[in-house]
Design an enzyme around this catalytic site. Sequence first.
Site, PDB file in Angstrom:
ATOM      1  N   TRP A 242       0.832  -1.210   0.000  1.00 18.58           N
ATOM      2  CA  TRP A 242       0.000   0.000   0.000  1.00 18.58           C
ATOM      3  C   TRP A 242       0.865   1.258   0.000  1.00 18.58           C
ATOM      4  O   TRP A 242       0.682   2.168  -0.810  1.00 18.58           O
ATOM      5  CB  TRP A 242      -0.928   0.013   1.224  1.00 18.58           C
ATOM      6  N   GLY A 261      -6.566  -2.041  -1.549  1.00 16.53           N
ATOM      7  CA  GLY A 261      -6.792  -2.260  -0.128  1.00 16.53           C
ATOM      8  C   GLY A 261      -6.988  -0.980   0.657  1.00 16.53           C
ATOM      9  O   GLY A 261      -7.385  -1.008   1.809  1.00 16.53           O
ATOM     10  N   ASP A 262      -6.698   0.157   0.009  1.00 21.18           N
ATOM     11  CA  ASP A 262      -6.875   1.438   0.682  1.00 21.18           C
ATOM     12  C   ASP A 262      -8.330   1.593   1.116  1.00 21.18           C
ATOM     13  O   ASP A 262      -9.253   1.420   0.327  1.00 21.18           O
ATOM     14  CB  ASP A 262      -6.496   2.558  -0.276  1.00 21.18           C
ATOM     15  N   VAL A 263      -8.547   1.925   2.381  1.00 22.83           N
ATOM     16  CA  VAL A 263      -9.923   1.971   2.883  1.00 22.83           C
ATOM     17  C   VAL A 263     -10.751   3.058   2.204  1.00 22.83           C
ATOM     18  O   VAL A 263     -11.949   2.876   1.990  1.00 22.83           O
ATOM     19  CB  VAL A 263      -9.971   2.144   4.421  1.00 22.83           C
ATOM     20  N   LEU A 265     -10.357   4.139  -0.923  1.00 22.60           N
ATOM     21  CA  LEU A 265     -10.667   3.620  -2.256  1.00 22.60           C
ATOM     22  C   LEU A 265     -11.800   2.610  -2.183  1.00 22.60           C
ATOM     23  O   LEU A 265     -12.759   2.670  -2.961  1.00 22.60           O
ATOM     24  CB  LEU A 265      -9.406   2.983  -2.848  1.00 22.60           C
TER      25      LEU A 265
END
Length: 314
Positions: A242, A261-263, A265
């Site tokens: 990330w 995996g970025d919250v 996004l």
Amino acid sequence: MAISAAPYICSMKELMTIEKPALFSFRECLWFLDRGYDDCLFRIHDQQLTRFILLDGKPILFRISDAGNSLAVHLLHGSVSDHQLPLLRNHIMDWFDMNKDLSPFYALLQRDKKLQYMPKDFEGLRLISITDLFEALCWSIIGQQINLTFAYKLKRRLVEAFGTALTYEDHTYHLFPSPEKLRSLSVEDLRPLQYSQSKAKYLIGIAQAFAEKKLSYEMLAALKDFNAMQQALIAHKGIGVWTANYVLMKTMRVPNAIPYGDVGLLKALETHEIIKERNETEKIERFFKKYKGWEAYLVFYLWRSLAPPVFQTK
DNA sequence: AACCAGGCTGCGC
DNA sequence: GCGCAGCATGGT
């Protein structure tokens, strides 16, 4: 370290103007920079942006304001020689990605039923970069796994404790601490600022790598290949997939450096009903394939979508 | 008051 | 190579 600037009246000198390209909105860009978080590395007031940087190794304070078809750049502190003007111009144009033609990206968005509102609602928003690789890495390590409000607090404490400050007309501006400064710290120095054991360790380690020239922007840029750049970053403790992708996206705009995996996004993909569950990785990859070359911009615009449009209340 | 934050490392399988 | 606990602490 502190520098004080004499508050001369009318001391602002206009250094240059920068012509706005098509599909560029200074207001949209300011919205992103001023979206409710307390960033200590610039100041925005009255639609003007003031920032303290090292230009050619020398500290200057400059202000950008909207001048219709162009941006006006004023010097508030320090000096900029004629041959340094292009450096500053490039710095600003790179910061706001002003050399890019956004129309192909907007054409792709228009074809997408779920995102076709974006070219109008976010018109002229540029992928604003973090112009310094070391700062970008530190910032993304600070931001790992904690909410952004707290992350900005941690950054401010670090910058106020170890960066260079400049006071001008009742406001204090800061430079991000140098690798040399941060490498000299110990974990115990950062614990009182509420850095966790591991965050402190990672930051000092990255600072060491930069100070010892084991990592640099030039080194990374020379690699060209995305996987090689990613691996070069991940080799350092505290940098995972990330972080590597976030940094490549924010410093170099590497298009396929998607922070999977970025919250933020994932949240945006959910609200646009592009995915139903956060584990639908294949669906996400398929979705990004439609935006080849513009993936980084797509992520940025999806982040932008998490807040209401700036013109909505006008 | 529980659950979530712009994740990463180290371990066991 | 994959899954998972532990981290560490403020926000909501």
